[in-house]
Write a protein that holds these residues in place. Structure first.
Motif, PDB file in Angstrom:
ATOM      1  N   LEU A   1       0.828  -1.196   0.000  1.00 19.25           N
ATOM      2  CA  LEU A   1       0.000   0.000   0.000  1.00 19.25           C
ATOM      3  C   LEU A   1       0.864   1.248   0.000  1.00 19.25           C
ATOM      4  O   LEU A   1       1.887   1.309   0.678  1.00 19.25           O
ATOM      5  CB  LEU A   1      -0.899   0.003   1.231  1.00 19.25           C
ATOM      6  CG  LEU A   1      -1.904  -1.143   1.314  1.00 19.25           C
ATOM      7  CD1 LEU A   1      -2.652  -1.081   2.631  1.00 19.25           C
ATOM      8  CD2 LEU A   1      -2.874  -1.084   0.150  1.00 19.25           C
ATOM      9  N   ALA A   2       0.447   2.199  -0.749  1.00 14.74           N
ATOM     10  CA  ALA A   2       1.106   3.507  -0.766  1.00 14.74           C
ATOM     11  C   ALA A   2       0.116   4.514  -0.202  1.00 14.74           C
ATOM     12  O   ALA A   2      -1.085   4.256  -0.162  1.00 14.74           O
ATOM     13  CB  ALA A   2       1.484   3.880  -2.197  1.00 14.74           C
ATOM     14  N   PRO A   3       0.612   5.655   0.228  1.00 15.40           N
ATOM     15  CA  PRO A   3      -0.325   6.677   0.719  1.00 15.40           C
ATOM     16  C   PRO A   3      -1.309   7.079  -0.378  1.00 15.40           C
ATOM     17  O   PRO A   3      -0.981   7.047  -1.559  1.00 15.40           O
ATOM     18  CB  PRO A   3       0.582   7.865   1.071  1.00 15.40           C
ATOM     19  CG  PRO A   3       1.947   7.311   1.185  1.00 15.40           C
ATOM     20  CD  PRO A   3       2.000   6.100   0.308  1.00 15.40           C
ATOM     21  N   GLN A   4      -2.507   7.447   0.040  1.00 15.37           N
ATOM     22  CA  GLN A   4      -3.485   7.961  -0.918  1.00 15.37           C
ATOM     23  C   GLN A   4      -2.849   9.141  -1.638  1.00 15.37           C
ATOM     24  O   GLN A   4      -2.120   9.918  -1.037  1.00 15.37           O
ATOM     25  CB  GLN A   4      -4.742   8.404  -0.188  1.00 15.37           C
ATOM     26  CG  GLN A   4      -5.840   8.867  -1.091  1.00 15.37           C
ATOM     27  CD  GLN A   4      -7.074   9.292  -0.303  1.00 15.37           C
ATOM     28  OE1 GLN A   4      -7.091   9.245   0.913  1.00 15.37           O
ATOM     29  NE2 GLN A   4      -8.101   9.702  -1.011  1.00 15.37           N
ATOM     30  N   ALA A   5      -3.065   9.273  -2.902  1.00 15.49           N
ATOM     31  CA  ALA A   5      -2.536  10.347  -3.751  1.00 15.49           C
ATOM     32  C   ALA A   5      -1.085  10.115  -4.158  1.00 15.49           C
ATOM     33  O   ALA A   5      -0.453  10.989  -4.737  1.00 15.49           O
ATOM     34  CB  ALA A   5      -2.687  11.715  -3.095  1.00 15.49           C
ATOM     35  N   PHE A   6      -0.536   8.944  -3.883  1.00 18.21           N
ATOM     36  CA  PHE A   6       0.856   8.646  -4.241  1.00 18.21           C
ATOM     37  C   PHE A   6       1.072   8.768  -5.745  1.00 18.21           C
ATOM     38  O   PHE A   6       2.049   9.363  -6.187  1.00 18.21           O
ATOM     39  CB  PHE A   6       1.229   7.244  -3.751  1.00 18.21           C
ATOM     40  CG  PHE A   6       2.666   6.889  -3.952  1.00 18.21           C
ATOM     41  CD1 PHE A   6       3.609   7.241  -3.005  1.00 18.21           C
ATOM     42  CD2 PHE A   6       3.075   6.201  -5.078  1.00 18.21           C
ATOM     43  CE1 PHE A   6       4.945   6.913  -3.170  1.00 18.21           C
ATOM     44  CE2 PHE A   6       4.408   5.864  -5.256  1.00 18.21           C
ATOM     45  CZ  PHE A   6       5.347   6.223  -4.303  1.00 18.21           C
ATOM     46  N   ASP A   7       0.161   8.208  -6.536  1.00 18.85           N
ATOM     47  CA  ASP A   7       0.311   8.276  -7.995  1.00 18.85           C
ATOM     48  C   ASP A   7       0.220   9.710  -8.503  1.00 18.85           C
ATOM     49  O   ASP A   7       0.985  10.114  -9.377  1.00 18.85           O
ATOM     50  CB  ASP A   7      -0.723   7.400  -8.690  1.00 18.85           C
ATOM     51  CG  ASP A   7      -0.473   5.913  -8.467  1.00 18.85           C
ATOM     52  OD1 ASP A   7       0.673   5.543  -8.150  1.00 18.85           O
ATOM     53  OD2 ASP A   7      -1.428   5.135  -8.603  1.00 18.85           O
ATOM     54  N   ALA A   8      -0.703  10.484  -7.953  1.00 16.75           N
ATOM     55  CA  ALA A   8      -0.828  11.888  -8.352  1.00 16.75           C
ATOM     56  C   ALA A   8       0.436  12.655  -7.990  1.00 16.75           C
ATOM     57  O   ALA A   8       0.921  13.485  -8.769  1.00 16.75           O
ATOM     58  CB  ALA A   8      -2.043  12.524  -7.690  1.00 16.75           C
ATOM     59  N   ALA A   9       0.991  12.386  -6.828  1.00 18.31           N
ATOM     60  CA  ALA A   9       2.219  13.056  -6.405  1.00 18.31           C
ATOM     61  C   ALA A   9       3.401  12.647  -7.289  1.00 18.31           C
ATOM     62  O   ALA A   9       4.271  13.467  -7.593  1.00 18.31           O
ATOM     63  CB  ALA A   9       2.517  12.750  -4.941  1.00 18.31           C
ATOM     64  N   THR A  10       3.415  11.401  -7.715  1.00 18.34           N
ATOM     65  CA  THR A  10       4.485  10.945  -8.620  1.00 18.34           C
ATOM     66  C   THR A  10       4.386  11.676  -9.952  1.00 18.34           C
ATOM     67  O   THR A  10       5.395  12.135 -10.505  1.00 18.34           O
ATOM     68  CB  THR A  10       4.404   9.425  -8.827  1.00 18.34           C
ATOM     69  OG1 THR A  10       4.549   8.781  -7.553  1.00 18.34           O
ATOM     70  CG2 THR A  10       5.490   8.940  -9.767  1.00 18.34           C
ATOM     71  N   LEU A  11       3.181  11.801 -10.465  1.00 17.42           N
ATOM     72  CA  LEU A  11       2.977  12.557 -11.706  1.00 17.42           C
ATOM     73  C   LEU A  11       3.419  13.998 -11.514  1.00 17.42           C
ATOM     74  O   LEU A  11       4.101  14.573 -12.374  1.00 17.42           O
ATOM     75  CB  LEU A  11       1.509  12.479 -12.119  1.00 17.42           C
ATOM     76  CG  LEU A  11       1.130  13.156 -13.422  1.00 17.42           C
ATOM     77  CD1 LEU A  11       1.903  12.561 -14.589  1.00 17.42           C
ATOM     78  CD2 LEU A  11      -0.367  13.024 -13.650  1.00 17.42           C
ATOM     79  N   TYR A  12       3.079  14.584 -10.389  1.00 15.12           N
ATOM     80  CA  TYR A  12       3.474  15.969 -10.098  1.00 15.12           C
ATOM     81  C   TYR A  12       4.991  16.107 -10.027  1.00 15.12           C
ATOM     82  O   TYR A  12       5.555  17.091 -10.509  1.00 15.12           O
ATOM     83  CB  TYR A  12       2.836  16.426  -8.785  1.00 15.12           C
ATOM     84  CG  TYR A  12       3.184  17.842  -8.427  1.00 15.12           C
ATOM     85  CD1 TYR A  12       2.560  18.902  -9.069  1.00 15.12           C
ATOM     86  CD2 TYR A  12       4.146  18.126  -7.461  1.00 15.12           C
ATOM     87  CE1 TYR A  12       2.894  20.222  -8.760  1.00 15.12           C
ATOM     88  CE2 TYR A  12       4.475  19.435  -7.149  1.00 15.12           C
ATOM     89  CZ  TYR A  12       3.846  20.473  -7.799  1.00 15.12           C
ATOM     90  OH  TYR A  12       4.177  21.772  -7.491  1.00 15.12           O
ATOM     91  N   ALA A  13       5.663  15.130  -9.461  1.00 18.95           N
ATOM     92  CA  ALA A  13       7.123  15.191  -9.312  1.00 18.95           C
ATOM     93  C   ALA A  13       7.830  15.330 -10.653  1.00 18.95           C
ATOM     94  O   ALA A  13       8.850  16.012 -10.759  1.00 18.95           O
ATOM     95  CB  ALA A  13       7.641  13.954  -8.582  1.00 18.95           C
ATOM     96  N   TYR A  14       7.293  14.686 -11.674  1.00 25.85           N
ATOM     97  CA  TYR A  14       7.933  14.709 -12.987  1.00 25.85           C
ATOM     98  C   TYR A  14       7.280  15.701 -13.947  1.00 25.85           C
ATOM     99  O   TYR A  14       7.742  15.870 -15.069  1.00 25.85           O
ATOM    100  CB  TYR A  14       7.942  13.300 -13.587  1.00 25.85           C
ATOM    101  CG  TYR A  14       8.858  12.401 -12.801  1.00 25.85           C
ATOM    102  CD1 TYR A  14      10.223  12.391 -13.033  1.00 25.85           C
ATOM    103  CD2 TYR A  14       8.370  11.599 -11.783  1.00 25.85           C
ATOM    104  CE1 TYR A  14      11.077  11.606 -12.289  1.00 25.85           C
ATOM    105  CE2 TYR A  14       9.214  10.807 -11.028  1.00 25.85           C
ATOM    106  CZ  TYR A  14      10.562  10.816 -11.283  1.00 25.85           C
ATOM    107  OH  TYR A  14      11.414  10.031 -10.537  1.00 25.85           O
ATOM    108  N   SER A  15       6.243  16.388 -13.511  1.00 21.60           N
ATOM    109  CA  SER A  15       5.527  17.311 -14.377  1.00 21.60           C
ATOM    110  C   SER A  15       6.296  18.578 -14.739  1.00 21.60           C
ATOM    111  O   SER A  15       5.999  19.174 -15.770  1.00 21.60           O
ATOM    112  CB  SER A  15       4.181  17.686 -13.761  1.00 21.60           C
ATOM    113  OG  SER A  15       4.365  18.383 -12.555  1.00 21.60           O
TER     114      SER A  15
END
Length: 84
Positions: free
Chosen positions: A11-25
């Motif tokens: 399990l990853a924290p909620q919003a982990f995927d969104a934060a990953t996208l933001y990191a590389y945006s």
């Protein structure tokens, strides 16, 4: 035969995927702003946990010489998260 990469299991924290996208945006013009609009969970209390987790991951790779094009943006993001 299959090769499984288990680093991402669990399990990853909620919003982990969104934060990953933001990191590389920042590599795309207007990318970071667009991600924040598309995923309003970022910046929320639960989103901050994901942002802090994800921000630390590529920052560690910068220290090893990877993701250097993101170094300034990641450092700024890290400082912003510390102020929240």
């Amino acid at each position: 035969m299959r090769i499984l990469h288990r680093e991402g299991w669990g399990l990853a924290p909620q919003a982990f995927d969104a934060a990953t996208l933001y990191a590389y945006s920042p590599l795309e013009p207007n990318g970071a702003a667009g991600v924040r609009v598309a995923f309003p969970v970022l910046g929320s209390p639960v989103g901050l946990a994901a942002e802090a987790t994800v921000c630390a991951m590529p920052l560690q790779t910068v220290a090893r010489g990877d993701n250097l094009t993101l170094a300034d943006q990641l450092q700024d993001w890290s400082e912003e998260l510390r102020r929240r």
